[in-house]
Design a protein around this motif. Sequence first.
Motif, mmCIF file in Angstrom:
data_model
loop_
_atom_site.group_PDB
_atom_site.id
_atom_site.type_symbol
_atom_site.label_atom_id
_atom_site.label_comp_id
_atom_site.label_asym_id
_atom_site.label_seq_id
_atom_site.Cartn_x
_atom_site.Cartn_y
_atom_site.Cartn_z
ATOM 1 N N PRO A 113 -10.167 -5.462 8.526
ATOM 2 C CA PRO A 113 -11.639 -6.311 8.951
ATOM 3 C C PRO A 113 -11.922 -5.921 10.455
ATOM 4 N N VAL A 114 -11.169 -5.168 11.167
ATOM 5 C CA VAL A 114 -11.730 -4.550 12.449
ATOM 6 C C VAL A 114 -12.617 -3.234 12.087
ATOM 7 N N SER A 115 -12.030 -2.203 11.315
ATOM 8 C CA SER A 115 -12.958 -1.005 11.106
ATOM 9 C C SER A 115 -13.898 -1.010 10.102
ATOM 10 N N GLY A 116 -13.604 -1.984 9.123
ATOM 11 C CA GLY A 116 -14.179 -1.873 7.693
ATOM 12 C C GLY A 116 -13.896 -0.946 6.965
ATOM 13 N N ASN A 117 -12.752 -0.414 7.161
ATOM 14 C CA ASN A 117 -12.366 0.719 6.106
ATOM 15 C C ASN A 117 -11.747 0.313 4.822
ATOM 16 N N ALA A 118 -12.149 0.692 3.854
ATOM 17 C CA ALA A 118 -11.402 0.540 2.690
ATOM 18 C C ALA A 118 -10.190 1.355 2.483
ATOM 19 N N LEU A 119 -8.935 0.710 2.401
ATOM 20 C CA LEU A 119 -7.694 1.265 2.379
ATOM 21 C C LEU A 119 -7.044 1.360 1.012
ATOM 22 N N TYR A 120 -7.219 0.526 0.198
ATOM 23 C CA TYR A 120 -6.440 0.609 -1.026
ATOM 24 C C TYR A 120 -7.053 -0.463 -2.174
ATOM 25 N N ILE A 121 -6.637 -0.150 -3.416
ATOM 26 C CA ILE A 121 -7.228 -1.312 -4.483
ATOM 27 C C ILE A 121 -6.062 -1.813 -4.888
ATOM 28 N N LEU A 122 -5.711 -3.286 -4.657
ATOM 29 C CA LEU A 122 -4.631 -3.904 -5.256
ATOM 30 C C LEU A 122 -4.893 -4.383 -6.784
ATOM 31 N N THR A 123 -3.696 -4.206 -7.420
ATOM 32 C CA THR A 123 -4.000 -4.833 -8.878
ATOM 33 C C THR A 123 -2.778 -5.717 -9.489
ATOM 34 N N HIS A 124 -2.854 -6.409 -10.353
ATOM 35 C CA HIS A 124 -1.962 -7.393 -10.831
ATOM 36 C C HIS A 124 -0.696 -6.596 -11.055
ATOM 37 N N VAL A 182 0.789 -1.182 0.010
ATOM 38 C CA VAL A 182 0.168 0.084 -0.049
ATOM 39 C C VAL A 182 0.703 1.106 -0.121
ATOM 40 N N PRO A 183 0.635 2.171 -0.864
ATOM 41 C CA PRO A 183 1.406 3.410 -1.045
ATOM 42 C C PRO A 183 1.325 4.331 0.311
ATOM 43 N N THR A 184 2.160 5.209 0.392
ATOM 44 C CA THR A 184 2.324 5.940 1.400
ATOM 45 C C THR A 184 1.116 7.362 1.217
ATOM 46 N N SER A 185 1.056 7.416 -0.156
ATOM 47 C CA SER A 185 0.080 8.401 -0.512
ATOM 48 C C SER A 185 -0.806 7.843 -1.656
ATOM 49 N N SER A 186 -2.023 7.957 -1.787
ATOM 50 C CA SER A 186 -2.722 7.522 -2.985
ATOM 51 C C SER A 186 -4.216 8.049 -2.726
ATOM 52 N N LYS A 187 -4.960 7.708 -3.650
ATOM 53 C CA LYS A 187 -6.444 8.252 -3.595
ATOM 54 C C LYS A 187 -7.428 6.802 -3.883
ATOM 55 N N LEU A 188 -8.388 6.880 -3.203
ATOM 56 C CA LEU A 188 -9.307 6.039 -3.192
ATOM 57 C C LEU A 188 -10.817 6.777 -3.380
ATOM 58 N N VAL A 189 -11.528 6.595 -4.283
ATOM 59 C CA VAL A 189 -12.894 7.039 -4.468
ATOM 60 C C VAL A 189 -14.045 6.216 -4.130
ATOM 61 N N VAL A 190 -14.915 6.425 -3.290
ATOM 62 C CA VAL A 190 -16.087 5.548 -2.959
ATOM 63 C C VAL A 190 -17.325 6.062 -3.345
#
Length: 421
Positions: free
Chosen positions: A242-253, A126-134
């Motif tokens: 799994p504890v907080s239910g937060n989405a942290l990142y999206i992993l890709t190939h 997981v990068p130290t800086s990234s964007k996640l749109v929900v």
Amino acid sequence: MLKFWAIEASGLSSSPSTPTQVTKQPTFPLESYKHEPERLEARLHSSSSPPDTGQKFSLLPGQSVAKPPTPASTPCTTSKAAASPQPPAASEGMLEKLELEDEAVGESESDIYMRFMRSHKCYDIVPTSSKLVVFDTTLQVKKAFFALVANGVRAAPLWESKKQSFVGMLTITDFINILHRYYKSPMVQIYELEEHKIETWRELYLQETFKPLVNISPDASLFDAVYSLIKNKIHRLPVIDPVSGNALYILTHKRILKFLQLFVSEMPKPAFMKKNLDELGIGTYHNIAFIHPDTPIIKALNIFVDRRISALPVVDESGKVVDIYSKFDVINLAAEKTYNNLDITVTQALQHRSQYFEGVVKCSKLETLETIVDRIVKAEVHRLVVVNEADSIVGIISLSDILQALVLTPAGAKQKENEAE
């Protein structure tokens, strides 16, 4: 009003936070970071290829992703939560986690990449800086796709307020499926795209086949992530606490292979890396779908859906590969608001990228796997078109094919050896 959240974060936390409240944690002394190993991002920025632009976010150090707010809160917001720093690790660097001393003595090196993946967690990548749109599922489909374009991302987790949880992903494939299902002609507006909410589309498209969202914990191994991506035939795997239910990142190939490539020079090289594609049998070489420069876009979309593929080589009259039309190119129909006329040709649709497109990234069946991996990582593409001496299409080799060969196939061979013993 838009109901989506562009969540920005860095220094992702493992501590729980509620979707409606952000709790500030006490600041940690600088001494906590003295022995922290070199982060992945430092290596990524020092490598020759540009950084992964699939998701970009920027938070202050010591902040983490919070769940999307409930519908009662501001529809479009940025959520930030304080976080604990990453636990200090061995100062010798990340490769120390791969325990090779006694284990590697007298053992085949064929499963070295599999063991590397087992020894690293999803959190490591997981990068130290990234964007996640929900997206909230009550958002209109059309606005959601425009938001994907505006934020430069290819997919977004879907948040259902009633369940207070993530229920799925919205991807470019959904956009293609809507166009494929409802497009009639340039004269008829696609009502379903203009008016439907995401939840309506999911009910119509999935009907009674709703399945739980495939996701992974930040503490799971990268081997588990590779296995999940390939087994479930998906291209994006949300990392969810799994504890907080937060989405942290999206992993890709792409992200996983790039991470592996950073450490390849520090590991013993398996013999199969020196073998060519023909010897290894990696890739797809039969019944390859392709299109021509004058193929209408709607026909290309139909092939995407019917064949369940993610890219189509564009072949001219002589059989030479001259371009490639991928699912990602389809999102430009939304960006340019030209999705109401899908009778235009592929060539017309691809004019927007003519300024920066460097051509199709190709390879030969006689090139080694080592060369193929290096090329696909540096080019930052999802596949290579395998061609012959006449530049005619022979096959396709994808990131999924490569990760299967590097990680899963050796793991299967190792398991058979253990069973035989």
